[in-house]
Design an enzyme around this catalytic site. Sequence first.
Site, PDB file in Angstrom:
ATOM      1  CE1 TYR A 134       1.655 -16.908  71.129  1.00 10.95           C
ATOM      2  CE2 TYR A 134       1.283 -19.005  70.019  1.00 10.95           C
ATOM      3  CZ  TYR A 134       1.207 -17.634  70.027  1.00 10.95           C
ATOM      4  OH  TYR A 134       0.645 -16.972  68.971  1.00 10.95           O
ATOM      5  CB  CYS A 183       9.088   1.980  65.598  1.00 15.70           C
ATOM      6  SG  CYS A 183       8.505   1.385  67.200  1.00 15.70           S
ATOM      7  CG  ASP A 199       4.827 -14.048  69.824  1.00 15.30           C
ATOM      8  OD1 ASP A 199       4.923 -12.984  70.464  1.00 15.30           O
ATOM      9  OD2 ASP A 199       4.778 -14.077  68.587  1.00 15.30           O
ATOM     10  CD  GLU A 211      -2.253 -18.376  67.532  1.00 10.10           C
ATOM     11  OE1 GLU A 211      -1.016 -18.546  67.614  1.00 10.10           O
ATOM     12  OE2 GLU A 211      -2.754 -17.272  67.293  1.00 10.10           O
TER      13      GLU A 211
END
Length: 300
Positions: free
Chosen positions: A129, A212, A147, A46
Amino acid sequence: MSDLSALHDTILTWYAAQARDLPWRRSPEAWPWPEVDRPWAVLVSEVMLQQTPVVRVEPVWHEWMRRWPTPAALAAAAPGDAVREWGRLGYPRRALRLHAAATAIAQEHGGVIPANLEDLQALPGIGTYTAAAVGAFAFGIRSAVVDVNVRRVEARLVTGAEHPAPSLSAAETRLAEELLPAGDREAATWNVAVMELGALVCKAKTPQCERCPVLDACAWVLAGRPAHDGPRKRVQKWAGTDRQVRGKLLHVLRDASGPVPRSKLDVVWPDAAQRDRCLASLIEDGLVEPLARERFRLPA
DNA sequence: AACTCGTGGAC
DNA sequence: TGTCCAAGAGT
């Protein structure tokens, strides 16, 4: 699709079929490296992924896990080794903060990554985050991971805007929390699924709407894909900035095995005043250690 | 709150 | 040395 649980099912199903197989996403049951501490592996990934694309992170992450499979292992190394192994990922202070976080975990948490958001966020380099991401992905904590990908998906799918605002708002975090599935495990997967949708399909410049899974529910598409009107995040200048000069100086020190004389640093940039200012700021940041007789190295 | 902190790939 | 972008944090 107006139903929230239908939205969950659609995106979670898409993720199950389309997700990239990234090493730090392996479940505890499928973790292939018994010597590597999994929460630590997630935390390192991360931090490396902050402002940095996956393709550049993956090889460096593997090498870090080989050398430093636990926080204690990194804490025992020199901070300069972390900076050197960071390579060209960018923002090298992240490597220093990772080393500081490893030290704090070793000394203040018995070498165990804390499994709560408050203690995570107290670690160097771990902000809102990253604490939420480590909490969700390493420990299954039900928490909204927001994010830039999540913000962009929210902006288009729910708000009907092409791009999110320049900075994160409380409303965006609240929306992400409202969209979270009820179960802990589903919530964790939902977080990474929305991030993945933003990274692979709902891209910033060239959205792949034909791929999508929630196109028919997208507020931005239903509104006729209106052009962005509000302010965008301004793009930072690069050429001639201190960031470029610092990068050049650190590049020399990373590639050297030992101390480097000032003469080797002087050649990287013609403006002596800017060069000196940048070297001083690198020393101030702890990224460079000054030695006697005008020699410099990564911190021991 | 605005600004700074690297790097390289896609256009 | 063009512009935009990439799983932000710290001050």
